[in-house]
Design a protein around this motif. Structure first.
Motif, short mmCIF file in Angstrom:
data_model
loop_
_atom_site.label_atom_id
_atom_site.label_comp_id
_atom_site.label_asym_id
_atom_site.label_seq_id
_atom_site.Cartn_x
_atom_site.Cartn_y
_atom_site.Cartn_z
N PRO A 316 5.61 37.54 18.23
CA PRO A 316 7.00 37.64 18.68
C PRO A 316 7.13 39.14 19.48
N ASP A 317 6.23 39.92 18.96
CA ASP A 317 6.17 41.43 19.55
C ASP A 317 5.68 41.23 21.36
N VAL A 318 4.67 40.37 21.31
CA VAL A 318 4.33 40.24 22.81
C VAL A 318 5.26 39.54 23.62
N VAL A 319 6.10 38.51 23.02
CA VAL A 319 7.04 37.86 23.85
C VAL A 319 8.18 38.70 24.32
N ASP A 320 8.30 39.69 23.41
CA ASP A 320 9.41 40.86 24.06
C ASP A 320 8.99 41.81 24.53
N ASP A 321 7.69 41.92 24.80
CA ASP A 321 7.19 43.23 25.29
C ASP A 321 7.82 43.35 26.94
N PRO A 322 8.02 44.57 27.30
CA PRO A 322 8.67 44.77 28.64
C PRO A 322 7.57 44.65 29.59
N GLN A 323 6.37 44.80 29.41
CA GLN A 323 5.32 44.53 30.44
C GLN A 323 4.94 43.19 30.69
N VAL A 324 5.08 42.36 29.33
CA VAL A 324 4.89 41.07 29.55
C VAL A 324 6.18 40.44 30.39
N ASN A 325 7.14 40.99 30.14
CA ASN A 325 8.23 40.32 30.70
C ASN A 325 8.33 40.55 32.39
N HIS A 326 7.96 41.66 32.39
CA HIS A 326 7.91 42.07 33.88
C HIS A 326 6.89 41.36 34.74
N LEU A 327 5.78 40.76 33.92
CA LEU A 327 4.79 39.92 34.78
C LEU A 327 5.28 38.64 34.56
N GLY A 328 6.28 38.16 33.87
CA GLY A 328 6.79 36.83 33.99
C GLY A 328 5.82 36.23 33.24
N MET A 329 5.32 36.45 32.01
CA MET A 329 4.27 35.70 31.40
C MET A 329 4.53 34.42 30.65
N ILE A 330 5.89 34.45 30.16
CA ILE A 330 6.62 33.51 29.43
C ILE A 330 7.28 32.63 30.22
N VAL A 331 7.07 31.19 30.39
CA VAL A 331 7.60 30.40 31.53
C VAL A 331 7.99 29.17 30.62
N PRO A 332 9.20 28.60 31.14
CA PRO A 332 9.52 27.27 30.71
C PRO A 332 8.59 26.16 30.90
N VAL A 333 8.86 25.22 29.87
CA VAL A 333 8.01 23.99 29.74
C VAL A 333 8.49 22.90 30.61
N SER A 334 8.34 22.36 31.71
CA SER A 334 9.12 21.18 32.40
C SER A 334 8.97 19.79 32.04
N GLN A 335 9.68 18.88 32.10
CA GLN A 335 9.28 17.58 31.94
C GLN A 335 8.93 17.38 30.64
N ARG A 336 9.73 17.99 29.37
CA ARG A 336 9.12 17.85 27.95
C ARG A 336 10.08 16.72 27.43
#
Length: 393
Positions: A316-336
């Motif tokens: 959870p810390d990583v998901v909220d990390d500012p550098q991770v968010n800057h890089l757009g590392m968490i993306v939506p899953v389409s066609q689920r």
């Protein structure tokens, strides 16, 4: 998905992690990956915990399509061979001999498609004294020597993630990509073979070279000691990590950031070699220093100093990390249809472009009808693409 492997067709007949990971790596780059599963429940990793769509299965099977086939049924085997006829790559991670029993061995498939890059992933290789033995991630980590240089021998515990499985899949994808580049020159396919033992030994090449070049017997505490890497516990019990490497400037900055001048004046820690020799004593002293403040205070303090550091983040810390968010590392899953709505994107960017979403892992036989229809319509209909040149002499 990226388009760097657009028009590359892959048939993956993988289960659990190694084969599916190889297929996922290539699917993330734009290849059209058809996952061939047994009719019925499909890949057993689907039900790793419960149901038929486990989070573990989702992790390694995104960006693919699925067809269910019973390889004992002649009509289904004919569909499989039609897929092979139109494919660039075939991936399997069966035990040695299993592919031949279902008519998916290299010789059979090469006769159908001489341009095919055939990738066989195993635990210990195609032959030899261990070839028939069952292998899982922890076994491969142990036998390859990797585990011996990754754990504390005084408190031996397995490392959490399935490293050997995933690393072998990544190596397999790299071998496949190399064979595809070669085929662009020669027009001929290849048999690519890789085992978990081979992948993990290569992954641990540095301690092997220490053994061959210096006669050293590496252990799990050597790397952090020599690299001067430390994990310390803060006042609030949270963990903090830093890596001083071989540059004295990092040690000097650490002393200044912590205000622990007594460490610099301690003869046990006066020079880098003494800090290596007295690694455990230094670790104890540093824990005493960091135990005086909460981790957040140390993170704020270290931001002003040139020291390689990081809090040991939870997921959870990583998901909220500012550098991770800057890089757009968490993306939506389409066609689920079910499962997670977000995931980690592929690590690559090309010309500054990154994946903005990934396609959900397929349900069992989700695309079976469409694939069968396309194959029946006309040769080359899965999907339409430019025909490749014939092999060159």
């Amino acid at each position: 998905m990226f388009g760097v492997l657009n028009e590359v067709r892959i048939v993956e007949q993988g289960t659990f992690i190694t084969g599916p990971c190889a297929g996922m790596m290539l699917a993330d780059l734009g290849a059209d990956v058809i996952k061939v599963e047994s009719a019925g429940n499909g890949d057993p990793y689907r039900s790793f915990k419960s149901g038929f769509y486990s989070a573990h299965f989702q992790a390694y099977n995104r960006n693919k399509r699925s067809i269910g086939l019973d390889m004992k049924v002649e009509a289904d085997r004919a569909v499989f061979y039609d897929l092979i006829r139109e494919a660039d790559v075939y991936i399997q991670n069966f035990r040695p001999g299993a592919a031949a029993r279902i008519g998916a061995d290299y010789e059979t498939l090469r006769a159908i498609n001489p341009r095919l890059v055939y990738c066989s992933i195993s635990g210990f290789g195609p032959d030899g004294p261990y070839a028939k033995r069952p292998v899982y991630d922890s076994v491969a980590q142990a036998v390859s020597g990797f585990l011996s240089v990754a754990i504390d021998p005084e408190q031996p515990r397995f490392i959490g993630p399935a490293l050997a499985d995933a690393i072998t899949g990544i190596y397999a994808a790299l071998g496949i990509a190399g064979a595809l580049v070669e085929r662009g020159r020669t027009g001929r396919g290849r048999l690519v073979e890789i085992s978990m033992l081979e992948a993990m030994m290569h992954f641990a090449v540095e301690p092997f070279m220490g053994y061959f070049a210096l006669g050293e017997l590496p252990s799990g505490v050597d790397r952090p000691r020599l690299a001067q890497a430390f994990i310390v516990r803060c006042k609030d019990e949270k963990l903090f990590a830093f890596h001083l490497s071989s540059l004295d400037k990092f040690w000097d900055a650490l002393v200044e950031a912590t205000g622990a001048a007594h460490l610099a004046s301690d003869p046990r820690f006066a020079i880098r070699q003494k800090r290596i020799d007295n690694y455990l004593e230094l670790a104890e002293a540093l824990n005493a220093v960091f135990g005086q403040k909460d981790r957040a205070a140390w993170v704020e303090r270290f931001a002003a100093f040139d020291v390689p550091y990081a809090p040991i983040n939870t997921i959870p810390d990583v998901v909220d990390d500012p550098q991770v968010n800057h890089l757009g590392m968490i993306v939506p899953v389409s066609q689920r249809v079910e499962g997670a709505s977000r995931t980690v994107r592929p690590a690559y960017s090309f010309d500054g472009e990154r994946a903005a979403a990934v396609k959900a892992a397929p349900t069992v036989n989700e695309n079976g009808a469409a694939i069968r229809t396309a194959l029946a319509a006309s040769p080359g209909a899965w999907p339409a693409r430019h025909r490749q040149a014939e092999p060159v002499d």
